[in-house]
Design an enzyme around this catalytic site. Structure first.
Site, mmCIF file in Angstrom:
data_model
loop_
_atom_site.group_PDB
_atom_site.id
_atom_site.type_symbol
_atom_site.label_atom_id
_atom_site.label_comp_id
_atom_site.label_asym_id
_atom_site.label_seq_id
_atom_site.Cartn_x
_atom_site.Cartn_y
_atom_site.Cartn_z
ATOM 1 N N ASP A 197 0.930 -1.199 0.141
ATOM 2 C CA ASP A 197 -0.061 -0.023 -0.050
ATOM 3 C C ASP A 197 0.940 1.153 -0.071
ATOM 4 O O ASP A 197 2.230 1.114 -0.081
ATOM 5 C CB ASP A 197 -0.996 0.037 1.170
ATOM 6 N N HIS A 264 -3.034 3.019 -4.577
ATOM 7 C CA HIS A 264 -2.296 2.464 -3.409
ATOM 8 C C HIS A 264 -0.844 2.234 -3.868
ATOM 9 O O HIS A 264 -0.344 1.351 -3.188
ATOM 10 C CB HIS A 264 -3.073 1.755 -2.863
ATOM 11 N N GLU A 327 -9.833 3.019 -4.862
ATOM 12 C CA GLU A 327 -9.481 4.349 -4.438
ATOM 13 C C GLU A 327 -8.479 4.719 -5.323
ATOM 14 O O GLU A 327 -7.422 5.361 -4.692
ATOM 15 C CB GLU A 327 -8.945 4.298 -2.799
#
Length: 766
Positions: A197, A264, A327
């Protein structure tokens, strides 16, 4: 008569009574079919576990059962191959057994012993776990009487998972094995391991050593003029991972790795800047939230990630490889001439479709190597590869849409199955997100959406709970967040829907809590912890308080004292609200039917200063944003307390219904907290206030955040970690809400409120 009074008291107090009749068979998850008849069997150190000669699978399971029983009950049993003697435990693999599921088994307890039969090793293993639970019905050591049960069991869902985030906070290999051990005891079979991440790259990739030399370490955010602690991080060597994967496989758990893309990606771009869009090297992120860094889309980056997947596939034999897909804010792609030119060359019209193309490159590569891609539900946007499986986290709609399109799905919605959601609103809870997700909310979760018809419902592989660790820096934090909600998850994932019974589950749970204590698992007692409630303002006015006791699960007998002594089964049993004179100290504990505490004792001091004080969890958000987060003093703090409830969008708190008669001052215990949150497009929602000084003030307003100012307390210029603000407050009469707003710059820290106390004139400093 005493037992009758006890049950009556439970009913009058709004708490469910314990089941009458035979003691419950203390199994979690509850088997698909179970009956009790005949005579039980006593297991002693002389009891032998028998397996067929030449059956290594059965022997592995028998050795596991013997080891677990020795560890948790100090009951040593030998494992032998051959024909069983009378008074033995028999584990047998029979490919012709009338069992439909490879994870199914039968278990019978007779007066002469215990017999477990399965078609496959996984089923035999789960039968052994059930036998172990039968042998640990309550705390104790040595000989144990086992209920005469007849069980035919198999799981409802094939995917019974838990996600462990090791990217935000790193767990040691031993700690990961602790999680795996508990998953196995709960009959969960999939560990989704989040390994990369923005905040860290945790998996060794030999071809690209910078991923761990640089990407596995971050520098904590600075706080005021003081730098944070030294570098934080860690990574798993390939040998570590092989050992963990093998350990999990021995317990019939498949480890599914997650390598996030195309978003990420900041830790990877920090390691190899050419992978990014801008070509510059960012730091490994010390911030939580949604960071802007994406992989670029040129051939070299695609090949880089496919090379990474080669090493990942060599380490993880799982059918599924998780590629994230969530995301991915497309701002960098939109701003990049090179990315736009690549889109034009590919004939791609927008950035969502470009993500689909990117994911398709990985999906095709995995398919060519005999694997399957799984990703978060954002991969639906723009279309996904036909073989892809969708993990639905933004509620359940992603699962519904994917299943209707013919894709397999795993239900993993936020907040319902997010383990970083707090378990209660108790004042002594530790870190996590709000709203809280109770034990019952987990138990009640239904993985098959009603919007699916029977054919579409077949695409539901199962369900998974996610342990995100931004605010869970230690294994103790993780254990507090996971247990006992894992019990509710396991029963929701394993047991047929028609066999699930919340009250029966509660009756069986005390035995499971005892098993946690045997194994030093730091479970949360939030569901059973007594809440001690009073009407503050009425007590201040009258000098006495009417006290109400309850707990979240509405289970157990709540006993209390009013003299500061520790409550036990001999203490008064709560039946209805009772009155006390101020000052006094109330202590309360919830007890199981046998007198065993279900939770630690909770204490509340009732005096004027405490009644005029609101702790961090008792302060509400100011109107305009419902975001709530309970955080530690620093991002990597290892302590469970103190914590501060904040709203990253509005540094403002409400003290509701303040009785202001005679109050002359206000005291606010405050902490300086790092503003380490990346909010992407939501950054525009952060509220700024006009200040009178460069560092800002804490302004107290009456009735609303636009109301009459009552006090203005300057914030310190040196930003200490904790400090107390106290100052005069304009005198008012009556009961009013107080708005406490920090006017500090939104480029600086967030200020957390530990407690707010109203100070009467006679106590205020001159």
């Amino acid at each position: 008569m005493k037992k009758t009074r006890y049950v009556l008291a439970l009913a009058l107090g709004g708490l469910s009574a314990f089941a009458h009749g035979a003691a419950p068979v203390n199994l979690i998850p509850m088997p698909a079919q179970l009956s009790v008849s005949g005579q039980g069997f006593t297991v002693t150190p002389q009891t032998t576990i028998f397996v067929d000669p030449g059956d290594p699978a059965a022997r592995r399971t028998a050795e596991y059962l013997a080891s677990l029983t020795a560890h948790t009950r100090h009951l040593q049993m030998q494992v032998k191959a051959g024909d069983a003697d009378a008074g033995a435990i028999v584990l047998k693999l029979d490919p012709k057994a009338p069992i439909t599921s490879p994870e199914g088994y039968t278990l019978d307890v007779y007066s002469a012993g215990i017999r477990i039969v399965a078609r496959d090793e996984a089923g035999l293993f789960y039968g052994a776990v059930t036998a172990w639970q039968l042998m640990t019905p309550s705390p104790g050591t040595g000989d144990v009487r086992v209920e005469p049960v007849h069980i035919r069991d198999e799981p409802r869902f094939a995917w019974r998972g838990m996600m462990l985030d090791s990217a935000r906070h790193f767990q040691t290999p031993a700690e990961v094995r602790t999680v795996i051990d508990q998953m196995a005891q709960h009959k969960l079979n999939t560990l989704h391991w989040h390994l990369t991440d923005d905040q860290g790259w945790r998996i060794e990739i030999k071809r690209y050593p910078e991923l761990t030399r640089i990407g596995a370490w971050r520098t904590p955010p600075t706080l005021g003029k003081k730098a944070g602690a030294g570098r934080y991080g860690g990574f798993y060597t390939q040998d570590d991972i092989r050992a963990i994967v093998a350990y999990a496989a021995e317990r019939h758990i498949t480890v599914v790795p997650e390598i996030d893309m195309p978003g990420h990606a900041q830790a990877a771009v920090a390691s190899y800047p050419e992978l990014g869009v801008t070509g510059t090297r960012p730091p490994v992120s010390p911030d939580w939230g949604v960071n802007p860094y994406l992989y670029n889309v040129d051939d070299n980056t695609v090949h880089f990630l496919q090379n990474v997947l080669d090493e990942v596939m060599a380490l993880f034999p799982s059918t599924y490889i998780h590629v994230g897909g969530d995301e991915a804010v497309k701002d960098q792609w939109k701003a990049s001439a090179a990315v736009q030119a690549r889109m034009h060359a590919l004939g791609i019209k927008n950035e969502d479709a470009l993500q689909t193309w990117f994911i398709d490159q990985m999906g095709g590569y995995l398919t060519a190597h005999g694997r399957r891609l799984i990703g978060w539900d954002e991969i639906l946007e723009g279309g996904i590869p036909a073989s892809a499986t969708v993990m639905s986290w933004r509620g359940t709609q992603g699962a519904i849409d994917a299943a209707k399109q013919g894709h397999d799905v795993v239900l993993s919605p936020a907040p319902q199955l997010y383990l970083d959601q707090m378990q209660s609103d108790l004042p002594d809870e530790t870190t996590g997100r709000l709203p809280s997700m109770s034990l019952k909310s987990y138990y009640d979760f239904e993985a098959v959406p009603k919007a699916l018809n029977a054919a579409q419902a077949k695409h539901v592989l199962g369900m998974q709970a996610n342990m995100w660790t931004e605010h869970m820096p230690t294994l103790r934090h993780v254990e507090h967040a996971v247990f006992p909600r894992m019990d509710a998850l396991s029963e929701a994932a394993w047991t047929p829907a028609k066999e699930r019974d919340w009250h029966g589950f509660l009756d069986r749970l005390p035995s499971q809590l005892a098993r946690y204590r045997m194994q030093d698992i730091a479970y949360a007692d939030s569901a059973f912890a007594p809440s001690i409630e009073v009407d503050r303002n009425a007590a201040i006015a009258s000098g006495h308080a009417n006290v109400t006791l309850s707990n979240q699960a509405k289970y157990g007998g709540v006993h209390y004292t009013t003299d500061g002594s520790e409550p036990n089964a001999s203490s008064p049993l709560y039946v209805r609200p009772f009155a006390v004179n101020l000052p006094t100290t109330i202590k309360a504990v919830a007890l199981a039917a046998d007198g065993t505490p279900l939770a630690d004792v909770r204490t509340r001091v009732l005096d004027l200063p405490s009644l005029r004080t609101r702790g961090t969890g008792e302060l509400e958000n100011c109107p305009g944003s419902d975001f709530r987060l309970r955080v530690q003093p620093t991002p990597d703090a290892t302590s469970m307390a103190p914590t501060y409830l904040i709203n990253v969008f509005d540094n403002c708190r409400m003290y509701r219904a303040a009785k202001l008669d005679g109050m002359a001052a206000i005291r606010v215990d405050t902490a300086t907290l790092p503003r380490n949150y990346q909010l992407a497009h939501d950054a525009k929602l952060v509220k700024a206030y006009t200040s009178a000084t460069p560092q800002g003030e804490l302004v107290v307003r009456m009735d609303s955040c636009k109301g009459k100012p009552l006090a203005s307390l300057p914030l310190p210029t040196d930003q200490p970690a904790t400090f107390t603000l106290q100052g005069a407050m304009a005198k008012q009469a009556g009961t009013h809400d107080l708005c406490l707003v920090f006017t500090s710059p939104i480029t600086g820290p967030i200020y957390g409120v530990g407690a707010v106390t109203l100070v009467p004139a006679e106590k205020a400093a001159p």
